[in-house]
Motif scaffolding. Sequence first.
Motif, PDB file in Angstrom:
ATOM      1  N   ALA A 176       0.845  -1.194   0.000  1.00  0.00           N
ATOM      2  CA  ALA A 176       0.000   0.000   0.000  1.00  0.00           C
ATOM      3  C   ALA A 176       0.878   1.241   0.000  1.00  0.00           C
ATOM      4  O   ALA A 176       1.941   1.264   0.622  1.00  0.00           O
ATOM      5  N   LEU A 177       0.404   2.295  -0.708  1.00  0.00           N
ATOM      6  CA  LEU A 177       1.107   3.573  -0.781  1.00  0.00           C
ATOM      7  C   LEU A 177       0.101   4.709  -0.650  1.00  0.00           C
ATOM      8  O   LEU A 177      -1.031   4.599  -1.132  1.00  0.00           O
ATOM      9  N   ALA A 178       0.535   5.792  -0.014  1.00  0.00           N
ATOM     10  CA  ALA A 178      -0.334   6.968   0.111  1.00  0.00           C
ATOM     11  C   ALA A 178       0.523   8.192   0.366  1.00  0.00           C
ATOM     12  O   ALA A 178       1.318   8.221   1.318  1.00  0.00           O
ATOM     13  N   PHE A 179       0.393   9.211  -0.478  1.00  0.00           N
ATOM     14  CA  PHE A 179       1.078  10.483  -0.277  1.00  0.00           C
ATOM     15  C   PHE A 179       0.313  11.320   0.745  1.00  0.00           C
ATOM     16  O   PHE A 179      -0.924  11.241   0.843  1.00  0.00           O
ATOM     17  N   ALA A 180       1.052  12.131   1.513  1.00  0.00           N
ATOM     18  CA  ALA A 180       0.412  13.148   2.348  1.00  0.00           C
ATOM     19  C   ALA A 180      -0.231  14.187   1.443  1.00  0.00           C
ATOM     20  O   ALA A 180       0.322  14.551   0.404  1.00  0.00           O
ATOM     21  N   ARG A 181      -1.398  14.723   1.838  1.00  0.00           N
ATOM     22  CA  ARG A 181      -2.214  15.517   0.920  1.00  0.00           C
ATOM     23  C   ARG A 181      -2.447  16.941   1.379  1.00  0.00           C
ATOM     24  O   ARG A 181      -3.284  17.630   0.813  1.00  0.00           O
ATOM     25  N   CYS A 182      -1.735  17.397   2.382  1.00  0.00           N
ATOM     26  CA  CYS A 182      -1.901  18.769   2.849  1.00  0.00           C
ATOM     27  C   CYS A 182      -0.717  19.612   2.397  1.00  0.00           C
ATOM     28  O   CYS A 182       0.399  19.096   2.224  1.00  0.00           O
ATOM     29  N   PRO A 183      -0.934  20.915   2.195  1.00  0.00           N
ATOM     30  CA  PRO A 183       0.183  21.785   1.794  1.00  0.00           C
ATOM     31  C   PRO A 183       1.308  21.751   2.815  1.00  0.00           C
ATOM     32  O   PRO A 183       1.080  21.762   4.021  1.00  0.00           O
ATOM     33  N   GLY A 184       2.530  21.693   2.292  1.00  0.00           N
ATOM     34  CA  GLY A 184       3.705  21.659   3.143  1.00  0.00           C
ATOM     35  C   GLY A 184       4.252  20.280   3.408  1.00  0.00           C
ATOM     36  O   GLY A 184       5.418  20.134   3.800  1.00  0.00           O
ATOM     37  N   VAL A 223       0.240  -5.318   6.264  1.00  0.00           N
ATOM     38  CA  VAL A 223      -0.521  -4.089   6.035  1.00  0.00           C
ATOM     39  C   VAL A 223      -1.094  -4.148   4.618  1.00  0.00           C
ATOM     40  O   VAL A 223      -0.373  -4.436   3.660  1.00  0.00           O
ATOM     41  N   THR A 224      -2.398  -3.883   4.475  1.00  0.00           N
ATOM     42  CA  THR A 224      -3.044  -4.045   3.176  1.00  0.00           C
ATOM     43  C   THR A 224      -3.637  -2.760   2.608  1.00  0.00           C
ATOM     44  O   THR A 224      -3.985  -2.722   1.425  1.00  0.00           O
ATOM     45  N   ALA A 225      -3.788  -1.702   3.417  1.00  0.00           N
ATOM     46  CA  ALA A 225      -4.412  -0.473   2.910  1.00  0.00           C
ATOM     47  C   ALA A 225      -3.899   0.717   3.705  1.00  0.00           C
ATOM     48  O   ALA A 225      -3.536   0.589   4.882  1.00  0.00           O
ATOM     49  N   LEU A 226      -3.879   1.890   3.042  1.00  0.00           N
ATOM     50  CA  LEU A 226      -3.432   3.141   3.656  1.00  0.00           C
ATOM     51  C   LEU A 226      -4.270   4.285   3.125  1.00  0.00           C
ATOM     52  O   LEU A 226      -4.733   4.262   1.975  1.00  0.00           O
ATOM     53  N   ALA A 227      -4.437   5.304   3.964  1.00  0.00           N
ATOM     54  CA  ALA A 227      -5.112   6.530   3.538  1.00  0.00           C
ATOM     55  C   ALA A 227      -4.600   7.679   4.385  1.00  0.00           C
ATOM     56  O   ALA A 227      -4.305   7.498   5.580  1.00  0.00           O
ATOM     57  N   THR A 228      -4.478   8.863   3.783  1.00  0.00           N
ATOM     58  CA  THR A 228      -4.010  10.056   4.489  1.00  0.00           C
ATOM     59  C   THR A 228      -5.086  11.133   4.433  1.00  0.00           C
ATOM     60  O   THR A 228      -5.876  11.197   3.486  1.00  0.00           O
TER      61      THR A 228
END
Length: 940
Positions: free
Chosen positions: A92-100, A135-140
């Motif tokens: 699983a992969l997930a980028f942080a999604r808030c400015p900065g 680990v099978t899932a991620l969310a930010t």
Amino acid sequence: MAPRSEVEDGIAIPPAPNWYGSALADWGVGCNDIYAYAARNAIVLLRPNGGGKGSAVSDERPAESSSSSPSRPDRDASFAGTLVGHHNRVTALAFARCPGVEHLLLSGSADRTVRLWDVADGRCVKILRGHAVDVTALATSQRVPDLAVSGDRNGKLLVWRFGGGADAPAAALEPLDASPVLCLAMSPHPFRDEMACGHQSGALGVYVLSGDDVVRKRLPARSGDAQACAWMPSFDESDDADHPPYDLKERGGDPPMVLAVGSREKAVTLWSWDGARTSLRKTLSLPRCPPHLSEAQRGRLWLSLAWSADEDEPKDTAGEPKDTAGEPKDTAGAEPPANARGGGRTVHLITASHGGDLLRWTLDVHELVGSNGAGHVTNAPVAMDKFGPNDKAHARTVFTIRVKRGAAVTTSLDRSVSVWDVGRCERVWSTFGLGGFAYRVGVDPEDPFRASVACGDGSLRSLDLHHARGGGDVLWRGLPQTKATCAAWCPPAEEDGEGHGGRVAVGLEDGRVVVVDVGGQGRYAVQRDCHAGPAVAAQWIRRSGDGGAGGSHELWTLGEGRLWRWRSLALPEDRRKGKGAGDQARGGSGGIFEDVTDSLAGGLPSSPTPFASTFEWLESRDAGPPNFHSEPLSRLAVGWNDGRVSVHRRRRRETGQSDLLPGDDLGRSWTELWSAREHAKRVTAVRWHPLASAEDDDDALFPGWLAATSKDGSFLVYDGGGVVVRSPPSCRQALNDVAWAPGGAGAVAAVAGQDGLVRVVDVSFRPSLRAVMRGHDGSVLCVCWARVNDAGGTALLSGSDDQTLRRWDPEDPSHYPSAVEEKEKAERAAKADAEPSATSNEGGEEEGKDAPTLRGSNAKEPVDDGKRAKKKAKKASGGRGLLKAPAWESTPEGVAAGQVAAVDLARRLHGRSSASTAGAPTDDDECTYGPSGVGLYLGQ
């Protein structure tokens, strides 16, 4: 270590993406244009919108008009590097999604950890531990910068605040059930943190994480796996003043959310959510499965999905989506929604379908969230478009879809990564990753700008070196349940004979040999006989005037220690012409071979079973007329399992003699020219210098030179008499391959190391290290030089067990040994500076400074999290004069005296002198290598 650009990092063909998961890839938000996808234990970074030198195929497309959106992907994608650190498959992969914090990436793995990466400099910032299974899932979160949620195979959900100093979870959520979590999605709600969760059992739920208590709301469970979920992008009221999708005043300032769920029941369900209640708004059923798909293919459906707002897609002057020719797009016969005809807001939903199809659904926002607050929902037809054309669509199941600024990136079971134009439903870029080890690299003799790769997934791949966009094509898809372990291009046709242009011999792991016609739509012929083990080497050579079936070239292969000469072959054209059709079904109509191993080993010391490990022919430029009885310039070099290297000459004799080789109607005899055993372990490769055939020329620079590498880490160069003339310093680990630089102006060779390094050594005079290439995350299995432009420029290709083919420029100053040493010193200094702060960082300090930098992209050791025990300082020893050399030995006079003493000792050991020869001059003839040479002691 920062992930390097494509030019520096050299990723020519990337590894294939992982399968069976909707979170196996993610695309950064905002100014972060990095796309990351999981490939085995690593993470590959890609720039889908270009920004660097690409290396994959870009599809032909017409020029765009000025009305097209400038954000559409109009440049070739480029590879930005890899992130290595996980000890098991990345899931699983997930980028942080808030400015900065857009540069931060979270990755989950089957090693039960979640890692936080800084993709700007390629280092692992933190390791988060708390899961007991995969680990099978991620969310930010899109609202809180450091909020993330992860799910595992047991259904456990953990909440993380990765911005603090702790590496433990902040909270654990009550799971819906104990089945694996397949998908997680954080909503774009501006005031609440809401997360959707889907399980393998079909259970669906929404968690509200804001406030003191977590609120959990179950949705009606699906009958099949909930494989993917995604929230529709939020729209401000000011975005569409004429036709607002909802009235915020009537809703108390709380915008509604819409959740799309893809499940195994072959349908997408759309749910509205107002923070307390859910309502099913629409169900999108997939088209009927195509009849040509098998039952196994029908069962592999993975309904991944992603939203795309149509405001970023190319429009014509009327505001309608464009097709390729610039005309308004036909919506497949479906009537567009009523509000859309009046200029209302629409949104696109991209979904996967059967057999790798990709669909675009055009939905009306008013219908999904309520028409102007009236609460009435119309069941208007939905316009659906299929991405294509068929020959450029995915051939197998699509697992991940990510959309940004009118472009969609997908990964598939066919091992490809593709970039699509959502507005036109067309593919604009694609590359096929390697699904196995890159065992052998070769160059097409007819097209020197095309290289081939024998891959562990059984296929034969090609790389276009002349064009920066070339690479990643599939020449041959291979046979089921086997690997392609070697490949050899047949030389082009002779002027007066039948040629084999476009023909490749492929050796397989099960010992079979296949002849593939890459120019004839992938036709191939499997030989009737096969080696007892993997075929590890193959080479075509010219027939010596004897003609024979198969044209002007004959094939030699090596497998399980036995060297075979194929006297006749089953050819691809036999199947086209109907020759031997019955035998082809049983494995081939040809395949008569001659085992020459015992004949070559006749002059070697007796051994239980001769075992050849590698070979290469040095062909004569002029083999002479057919009535010649010798081939003075054609020589065969063979490396053996016991470390011996031997060179043989093949001679023809008149027929009718009693000592003819069995099965050889023309008669062959072998003469051993020389044999030497300088290696301690198995010889891995033997390669003739490009000018080695000019041995009889008095002005030859490198007469008969032969390079050999071994499992003991040694790299030796032999002359025409079997004497070691060059011996660069040995490596601590095995060397797997060697390749001479083309041109012949000097003696420059590249060696492939088991330690993941590619070294370029100049042995023209005294051996010197010219370049060291780092980047592979595993053992380098093969190296090959190739042309890259018409001016004669060359590049170095290397294949590895990290499933990548990399392209290097040895003249790049960053690869010089001095630059590599300086880089290693800087990394060690940075690591030493980071270790003390790993335990002293408390709570609110800036995160990321407490983790050491990875030591290169091929670092495999776990990141130090500050818990490693400190080593005790060693006590100083007493015997200064005995254990520590005096300072005088480091002076030039001391070094010279040491060399004289070493030569004297070598002569005494070999019985060449009974008295001391200190100070005696050393002739050039004595500066040789091997048992009686003293070249090693003189540092040559």
